[in-house]
Design an enzyme around this catalytic site. Structure first.
Site, mmCIF file in Angstrom:
data_model
loop_
_atom_site.group_PDB
_atom_site.id
_atom_site.type_symbol
_atom_site.label_atom_id
_atom_site.label_comp_id
_atom_site.label_asym_id
_atom_site.label_seq_id
_atom_site.Cartn_x
_atom_site.Cartn_y
_atom_site.Cartn_z
ATOM 1 C CD GLU A 117 -1.518 -3.587 5.014
ATOM 2 O OE1 GLU A 117 -1.317 -3.021 4.576
ATOM 3 O OE2 GLU A 117 -2.641 -3.366 5.117
ATOM 4 C CG ASP A 170 -1.024 -0.239 -2.745
ATOM 5 O OD1 ASP A 170 -1.027 -1.473 -2.363
ATOM 6 O OD2 ASP A 170 -0.498 0.374 -1.565
#
Length: 521
Positions: A200, A339
């Site tokens: 994260e 991502d």
């Protein structure tokens, strides 16, 4: 003679972060293994095909690719490999069914002729994926990735086991997860990553010391962590560990919470299904167009949009390098980070865009390299003290520590405390009177289930209300497993604890090399 472009100053780096939670043996649909197989087919298979194609052209130092241990564990797992093979075969059958459809009624999509044409293309694509998988993926992803690492096509980023939110993690468990994650990468790739994608992009002051002790030289943060000045990597708080920041101006050109290339009218629509086959035969058409009114997908129209967006991105990167280099008075470094699953799973055309943009950037005079190349090239600025941060909403910790997930924060604390006390006691007892102790499968499984409990995915899914019920179920399931084994061991019922550990290991047997004896005392 073609005029050569004027080289842009500095260097551009593309960073991809590949991660899914552990999904094997924990449901199939709508959340579970289907999520893994969809991402595998749509993103991982084509991405590696793109990288192998470019590597065959002697192109190198193209991408900095983060692979979390929990993803590589699944991409190497025999059960998952078998499940993926079945999924691909089923995909081909669904394409064949769409290709022979005579009616579009009651399917959620009412263009039968367009659906048949789409089905023919989809069947051919599924067949190609099957052939690729059967030939190249027989032994999992690790041999393929190792080839790309060995040829320096990519730089590998590692990470801690199970992708925990590190700032909220007990320091001893944080250290153990990171060291075991790096060891897991070495076992799979014969290469220990120098850099990591911090889960994260989460950071707390002092974590750089743990990175340095583990041999990590660089890690990713989000742009606001560096107060928006991402033009150079920065040593953190008196250490030699470098933080690289994601350039949001460039990254958000591709995809942001509000806009980006995948929303273009010509691209395949992610949300519109043919409900009989589960295929996605429509294009975006328009932001406010309901699914039943979406236009059929047109590959030629999409192909033209890809070219336009490649040209746009190259120009955005070039302008950014020039402006940042002028601002700081030296060649700048621009990092775009995403991502991996964006490219193919969420944005069907993403892999083709990636291949074309990786060709187009150097052709336009934009130097491309990895994060390690940036360090070796001296793209390093003055030291910095980073604030507590992440790449989540608000760029702080609220997604993983806010009121909506307060129960999960409390659960994690309780489970970790129980696990650590139990493992400490078990290891101490095993070491009594001996300089050597055998491996303890019970302690191993307690730590394995604990790490699965504290995965950052569960609070993220709850905070974002994406399969929140599944996320809470998974967190509590692994917490229950941890408690059950620990309680049996604490009660002196060693044989029962061994049976429980063995049973849970059949479902969650990832990270087979995890060894509790290496846990920091």
């Amino acid at each position: 003679m073609t005029e050569q472009p004027v080289p842009a100053p500095g260097m551009f780096t593309l960073v991809l972060h590949t991660h899914l939670p552990w999904l094997a043996h924990h449901g199939r649909w709508p959340v579970g293994e289907e999520w893994l197989y969809q991402s595998w087919a749509a993103a991982y298979l084509p991405l590696l095909r793109v990288l192998q194609t470019l590597a065959a052209e002697d192109r190198s130092h193209l991408v900095t690719l983060g692979m979390t241990p929990v993803v590589t564990a699944q991409l190497d797992d025999p059960y998952c490999l078998t499940g993926m093979h079945h999924w691909l075969a089923n995909w081909e059958l669904r394409g064949r069914e769409a290709a022979t459809r005579r009616s579009g009624a009651d399917t959620g999509y009412t263009e039968p002729e367009a659906l048949r044409a789409f089905g023919i293309r989809e069947q051919a694509e599924a067949r190609l994926a099957l052939e690729d998988f059967e030939v190249s993926w027989r032994h999992g992803a690790s041999p393929l990735l190792r080839g790309l690492i060995d040829t320096e096509t990519i730089e590998l980023l590692g990470g801690p086991l199970s992708h925990p939110f590190q700032p909220l993690l007990n320091p001893r468990l944080r250290e153990f997860a990171l060291r075991e994650g790096l060891a897991d990468a070495h076992a799979r790739f014969a290469h220990t990553p120098r850099g990591i994608w911090a889960p994260e992009c989460a950071y707390a002051p002092g974590m750089e010391n743990g990175y340095a002790a583990a041999g990590v030289t660089h890690f990713m943060v989000d742009g606001p962590s560096l107060h928006g000045d991402t033009s150079l990597g920065r040593p953190v708080s008196g250490t030699d560990v470098i933080a690289f920041g994601r350039d949001l101006r460039v990254s958000y050109r591709v995809w942001s919470p509000k806009s980006g290339y995948p929303g273009h009218a010509a691209y395949r629509d992610f949300h519109t299904y043919d409900h009989v086959t589960g295929l996605k035969p429509a294009r975006v058409t328009g932001r406010n167009v309901p699914s039943q009114d979406k236009a059929p997908y047109d590959p030629e129209r999409a192909d033209q949009a890809i070219d336009a967006h490649v040209a746009d991105f190259v120009e955005v990167v070039r302008r950014r390098l020039v402006s940042e280099s002028e601002r700081i008075g030296r060649p700048a470094h621009v990092v775009a980070a995403f991502d991996t699953e964006l490219f193919g799973h969420w944005w069907y055309e993403g892999p083709v865009w990636l291949e074309r943009v990786l060709r187009a950037l150097p052709e336009a005079g934009v130097p491309v390299g990895t994060l390690s190349d940036a360090i070796d090239g001296g793209f390093i600025g003055a030291p910095v003290d980073l604030p507590p941060s992440s790449w989540g909403s608000g760029k702080d910790w609220q997604v993983w520590s806010g009121d909506r997930v307060a129960d999960l924060v409390a659960l994690n604390t309780e489970v970790v405390d129980t696990a650590l006390a139990t493992v400490d006691k078990a290891l101490a007892q095993a070491a009594v009177g001996s300089a050597w102790s055998p491996r303890d499968a019970v302690a191993d499984q307690i730590l394995r289930e604990t790490l699965l409990t504290v995965s950052s995915d569960w609070p993220f899914m709850v905070s974002k209300d994406t399969a929140a019920e599944y996320a809470r179920y998974r967190a509590h399931l692994h917490a229950h497993a941890t408690r059950e084994i620990a309680d049996a061991l604490a009660a002196g019922r060693r044989e029962h604890a061994e049976r429980l550990a063995d049973g849970w290991n059949r479902a969650d047997g990832l990270f087979g090399a995890l060894d509790a004896r290496r846990f920091p005392r």
